[in-house]
Design a protein around this motif. Structure first.
Motif, PDB file in Angstrom:
ATOM      1  N   GLU A 164       3.640   7.066  -8.266  1.00 60.51           N
ATOM      2  CA  GLU A 164       2.668   6.043  -7.893  1.00 60.51           C
ATOM      3  C   GLU A 164       3.258   5.049  -6.897  1.00 60.51           C
ATOM      4  O   GLU A 164       2.629   4.050  -6.559  1.00 60.51           O
ATOM      5  CB  GLU A 164       2.188   5.287  -9.139  1.00 60.51           C
ATOM      6  CG  GLU A 164       1.407   6.174 -10.098  1.00 60.51           C
ATOM      7  CD  GLU A 164       0.912   5.411 -11.312  1.00 60.51           C
ATOM      8  OE1 GLU A 164       1.182   4.193 -11.392  1.00 60.51           O
ATOM      9  OE2 GLU A 164       0.262   6.022 -12.172  1.00 60.51           O
ATOM     10  N   THR A 165       4.456   5.324  -6.416  1.00 59.41           N
ATOM     11  CA  THR A 165       5.154   4.374  -5.573  1.00 59.41           C
ATOM     12  C   THR A 165       4.521   4.228  -4.192  1.00 59.41           C
ATOM     13  O   THR A 165       3.829   5.121  -3.705  1.00 59.41           O
ATOM     14  CB  THR A 165       6.620   4.805  -5.409  1.00 59.41           C
ATOM     15  OG1 THR A 165       7.329   3.803  -4.720  1.00 59.41           O
ATOM     16  CG2 THR A 165       6.731   6.097  -4.645  1.00 59.41           C
ATOM     17  N   SER A 166       4.779   3.080  -3.562  1.00 59.82           N
ATOM     18  CA  SER A 166       4.287   2.834  -2.203  1.00 59.82           C
ATOM     19  C   SER A 166       5.051   3.703  -1.215  1.00 59.82           C
ATOM     20  O   SER A 166       6.233   4.002  -1.409  1.00 59.82           O
ATOM     21  CB  SER A 166       4.474   1.364  -1.828  1.00 59.82           C
ATOM     22  OG  SER A 166       3.763   0.527  -2.702  1.00 59.82           O
ATOM     23  N   THR A 238      -6.257   5.744  -3.610  1.00 59.33           N
ATOM     24  CA  THR A 238      -5.243   5.428  -2.599  1.00 59.33           C
ATOM     25  C   THR A 238      -5.871   4.618  -1.480  1.00 59.33           C
ATOM     26  O   THR A 238      -7.002   4.897  -1.068  1.00 59.33           O
ATOM     27  CB  THR A 238      -4.651   6.728  -2.009  1.00 59.33           C
ATOM     28  OG1 THR A 238      -4.126   7.533  -3.064  1.00 59.33           O
ATOM     29  CG2 THR A 238      -3.563   6.442  -0.998  1.00 59.33           C
ATOM     30  N   LEU A 259      -0.257  -7.008  -3.572  1.00 63.26           N
ATOM     31  CA  LEU A 259       0.673  -5.951  -3.963  1.00 63.26           C
ATOM     32  C   LEU A 259       1.526  -6.379  -5.152  1.00 63.26           C
ATOM     33  O   LEU A 259       1.869  -5.564  -6.018  1.00 63.26           O
ATOM     34  CB  LEU A 259       1.577  -5.576  -2.783  1.00 63.26           C
ATOM     35  CG  LEU A 259       0.873  -5.053  -1.520  1.00 63.26           C
ATOM     36  CD1 LEU A 259       1.891  -4.590  -0.498  1.00 63.26           C
ATOM     37  CD2 LEU A 259      -0.083  -3.929  -1.844  1.00 63.26           C
ATOM     38  N   LYS A 262      -1.224  -7.231  -8.229  1.00 54.18           N
ATOM     39  CA  LYS A 262      -2.164  -6.137  -8.523  1.00 54.18           C
ATOM     40  C   LYS A 262      -3.546  -6.673  -8.910  1.00 54.18           C
ATOM     41  O   LYS A 262      -4.170  -6.213  -9.863  1.00 54.18           O
ATOM     42  CB  LYS A 262      -1.617  -5.214  -9.621  1.00 54.18           C
ATOM     43  CG  LYS A 262      -0.339  -4.492  -9.214  1.00 54.18           C
ATOM     44  CD  LYS A 262       0.066  -3.463 -10.235  1.00 54.18           C
ATOM     45  CE  LYS A 262       1.362  -2.768  -9.844  1.00 54.18           C
ATOM     46  NZ  LYS A 262       1.260  -2.045  -8.588  1.00 54.18           N
ATOM     47  N   ARG A 278      -2.843   2.963  -5.174  1.00 50.19           N
ATOM     48  CA  ARG A 278      -1.636   3.509  -4.539  1.00 50.19           C
ATOM     49  C   ARG A 278      -1.634   3.069  -3.072  1.00 50.19           C
ATOM     50  O   ARG A 278      -2.608   3.277  -2.353  1.00 50.19           O
ATOM     51  CB  ARG A 278      -1.668   5.039  -4.629  1.00 50.19           C
ATOM     52  CG  ARG A 278      -0.608   5.788  -3.791  1.00 50.19           C
ATOM     53  CD  ARG A 278       0.714   5.716  -4.471  1.00 50.19           C
ATOM     54  NE  ARG A 278       1.731   6.566  -3.895  1.00 50.19           N
ATOM     55  CZ  ARG A 278       1.867   7.872  -4.131  1.00 50.19           C
ATOM     56  NH1 ARG A 278       1.009   8.527  -4.877  1.00 50.19           N
ATOM     57  NH2 ARG A 278       2.901   8.521  -3.615  1.00 50.19           N
ATOM     58  N   ILE A 279      -0.547   2.469  -2.614  1.00 49.35           N
ATOM     59  CA  ILE A 279      -0.462   1.973  -1.240  1.00 49.35           C
ATOM     60  C   ILE A 279       0.297   2.972  -0.377  1.00 49.35           C
ATOM     61  O   ILE A 279       1.442   3.316  -0.665  1.00 49.35           O
ATOM     62  CB  ILE A 279       0.271   0.618  -1.172  1.00 49.35           C
ATOM     63  CG1 ILE A 279      -0.322  -0.392  -2.159  1.00 49.35           C
ATOM     64  CG2 ILE A 279       0.265   0.074   0.249  1.00 49.35           C
ATOM     65  CD1 ILE A 279      -1.720  -0.830  -1.847  1.00 49.35           C
ATOM     66  N   VAL A 280      -0.357   3.427   0.690  1.00 47.98           N
ATOM     67  CA  VAL A 280       0.316   4.197   1.741  1.00 47.98           C
ATOM     68  C   VAL A 280       0.069   3.450   3.042  1.00 47.98           C
ATOM     69  O   VAL A 280      -1.081   3.191   3.399  1.00 47.98           O
ATOM     70  CB  VAL A 280      -0.212   5.641   1.836  1.00 47.98           C
ATOM     71  CG1 VAL A 280       0.528   6.398   2.937  1.00 47.98           C
ATOM     72  CG2 VAL A 280      -0.069   6.370   0.506  1.00 47.98           C
ATOM     73  N   ALA A 281       1.131   3.061   3.724  1.00 48.94           N
ATOM     74  CA  ALA A 281       1.004   2.343   4.993  1.00 48.94           C
ATOM     75  C   ALA A 281       1.643   3.169   6.099  1.00 48.94           C
ATOM     76  O   ALA A 281       2.471   4.049   5.835  1.00 48.94           O
ATOM     77  CB  ALA A 281       1.669   0.974   4.901  1.00 48.94           C
ATOM     78  N   ARG A 303       8.549  -4.529   0.389  1.00 49.11           N
ATOM     79  CA  ARG A 303       7.564  -4.162  -0.642  1.00 49.11           C
ATOM     80  C   ARG A 303       6.857  -2.863  -0.273  1.00 49.11           C
ATOM     81  O   ARG A 303       6.504  -2.070  -1.154  1.00 49.11           O
ATOM     82  CB  ARG A 303       6.539  -5.303  -0.797  1.00 49.11           C
ATOM     83  CG  ARG A 303       5.550  -5.097  -1.932  1.00 49.11           C
ATOM     84  CD  ARG A 303       6.260  -5.087  -3.278  1.00 49.11           C
ATOM     85  NE  ARG A 303       5.349  -4.803  -4.376  1.00 49.11           N
ATOM     86  CZ  ARG A 303       4.962  -3.597  -4.749  1.00 49.11           C
ATOM     87  NH1 ARG A 303       5.398  -2.544  -4.097  1.00 49.11           N
ATOM     88  NH2 ARG A 303       4.150  -3.427  -5.766  1.00 49.11           N
ATOM     89  N   LEU A 304       6.652  -2.629   1.026  1.00 49.45           N
ATOM     90  CA  LEU A 304       5.987  -1.407   1.483  1.00 49.45           C
ATOM     91  C   LEU A 304       6.974  -0.252   1.655  1.00 49.45           C
ATOM     92  O   LEU A 304       6.627   0.912   1.451  1.00 49.45           O
ATOM     93  CB  LEU A 304       5.283  -1.656   2.825  1.00 49.45           C
ATOM     94  CG  LEU A 304       4.097  -2.620   2.813  1.00 49.45           C
ATOM     95  CD1 LEU A 304       3.680  -2.957   4.242  1.00 49.45           C
ATOM     96  CD2 LEU A 304       2.917  -2.040   2.049  1.00 49.45           C
TER      97      LEU A 304
END
Length: 453
Positions: A164-166, A238, A259, A262, A278-281, A303-304
């Motif tokens: 579940e990680t960024s 996501t 972030l 939450k 879920r963060i995807v950048a 953090r990202l």
């Protein structure tokens, strides 16, 4: 058992504050070292689980020097420093730390960064799911090629997807960052829930908060109805934050809070809404450079940047050009119902000798266009752009123009040729082989007005 942590910090007041915070949240602080020599001694005696590391220390050696030794010992560490200039950040990055917290810091910032660091270390140590990857099934749908650089990126996608990680996807425009983000989502446990795509460069500054977090009816002039923001839409799924480097600093602060906590708060509401996203950048910029020049927050960057994946440019994997070209040939011949099924050896050689500034996206558009234009069943040759950057000097000064100045001049020349038209047929985006949103983003960054003519 409490995790043992060693503080390597030469300012006593800062070190003592750190000790109080860490003990409060459950760590066992086994010592404080003001120099690398003291740190080595305490590491040998106390056997800490983690090192919290300042960069500037007493003596001739720095925290970065110690970091290389910690890497050899497989002892995890994270930096805490006020030094964020670019050369320092590049040296820090080379040591592969598990985090970086900026002085001064809040207790929450430190504890969140430690949580992230622990997760990254455990993931690296356990090599999550890597042994379950079937090398015979290396490809992911839509990501084509067999080069070593691409295989490395695909392997990382498969490793991180079930977690579940960024994720931070790095790469030039046209390398397939959105496709990679979709692959991460499709291979995750949340694949049945939505993936929401946000192009940060295309968000109007005044509406960023409303777009991301939503608003209540009547929250501001023109807010005639309730709006559900992108984060809320992506709940239990996501969110893909494309071109994250274009997000303004004030919006970065709000994103960082979301972030960390939450939770979101719609404009015009006092109610907080818990979210599980879920963060995807993704970015085509050097975020280290953006941080050093004050345009991107270092705490948000770390953090990202929990799990970075770098996608190679097409010129770095030219061995994949032939298989990509044939893949796109088959795809567009079928969709356009054209009987084009071959690319001549001469045409393939052209493709391999070209530099591909627009990467895979440029190759795809080239094949699509030539499938429609070819009158036989074979593409015999390609009409490739011959535009090459001209190294120009300011007359009489001998001063070399910067890349930014040259890029601005090149875009303005394209706009002039297209009579100011940016997108669509005959527009500057088409001429420059860029996506319209990418060109708009570059124009905004370089200060080129949209109405340029």
């Amino acid at each position: 058992m409490k995790e043992k942590l060693l503080i390597v910090e030469d300012e006593f007041i800062v070190a003592n504050d750190l000790k109080i915070i860490l003990q409060k949240v459950g760590y066992q602080v086994v010592g404080i070292a003001a120099s690398v020599v003291q740190a080595r001694k305490l590491i040998e005696e106390k056997k800490p689980d983690w090192i919290l590391l300042d960069i500037i220390l007493k003596g001739n050696l720095t925290g970065i020097d110690l970091a290389w030794e910690l890497r050899e010992m497989n002892l995890p560490f994270l930096y805490i420093s006020a030094n964020t200039n670019q050369s320092t950040l590049e040296a820090v990055k080379a040591t592969h730390p598990y985090g970086f917290t900026v002085k001064p810091f809040r207790e929450k910032d430190l504890t969140v960064m430690l949580d992230i660091a622990r997760y990254r270390f455990n993931q690296e140590k356990e090599d999550l799911a890597v042994n379950q990857i079937d090398p015979k099934n290396q490809e992911i749908e839509g990501i084509i090629g067999q080069s070593s650089l691409l295989k490395e990126a695909i392997e990382k996608i498969k490793i991180v997807a079930p977690a579940e990680t960024s994720v931070l996807i790095l790469g030039e425009s046209g390398t397939g960052k959105e496709r990679a983000a979709n692959a991460i989502h499709e291979l995750s446990s949340n694949k049945l829930n939505p993936i929401v795509v946000v192009n940060c460069a295309a968000l109007p500054h005044s509406l960023i908060e409303s777009e991301l977090f939503g608003h209540e009816k009547g929250a501001f002039t023109g807010a005639n109805a309730l709006r559900i923001g992108k984060f809320e839409q992506a709940n239990n799924g996501t969110i893909f934050l494309d071109e994250i480097g274009e997000l303004p600093l004030d919006s970065q602060v709000k994103l960082l809070r979301v972030l960390q906590e939450k939770e979101i708060q719609r404009l015009g509401s006092n109610k907080t809404i818990k979210i599980n996203v879920r963060i995807v950048a993704a970015t085509n910029k050097s975020l280290e450079k953006e941080v050093a020049e004050g345009r991107f927050r270092l705490d948000l960057y770390y953090r990202l940047n929990v799990f970075p994946i770098e996608l190679p440019s097409l010129r770095e994997r030219k061995e994949d050009i032939e298989v990509l070209a044939n893949y796109f040939l088959k795809k567009y011949a079928a969709s356009s119902k054209r009987n084009v099924n071959r690319i001549s050896a001469t045409a393939l050689e052209q493709l391999k000798n070209y530099n591909w500034p627009g990467n895979v996206r440029e190759l795809e558009h080239l094949i699509e266009r030539n499938v429609l234009l070819t009158k036989t069943n074979e593409i015999e040759k390609f009409d490739l752009p011959s535009i090459t950057p001209t190294v120009s000097l300011e007359i009489g000064t001998g001063k070399l123009k910067s890349m930014e100045e040259m890029e601005k001049e090149h875009i303005m020349n394209a706009l002039q040729i297209c009579n100011g038209k940016v997108s669509g047929a005959g527009g500057a985006a088409e001429l420059l082989k860029l996506q319209p949103q990418t060109l708009y983003s570059k124009m905004k960054k370089l200060g080129i007005k949209q109405g340029y003519n």
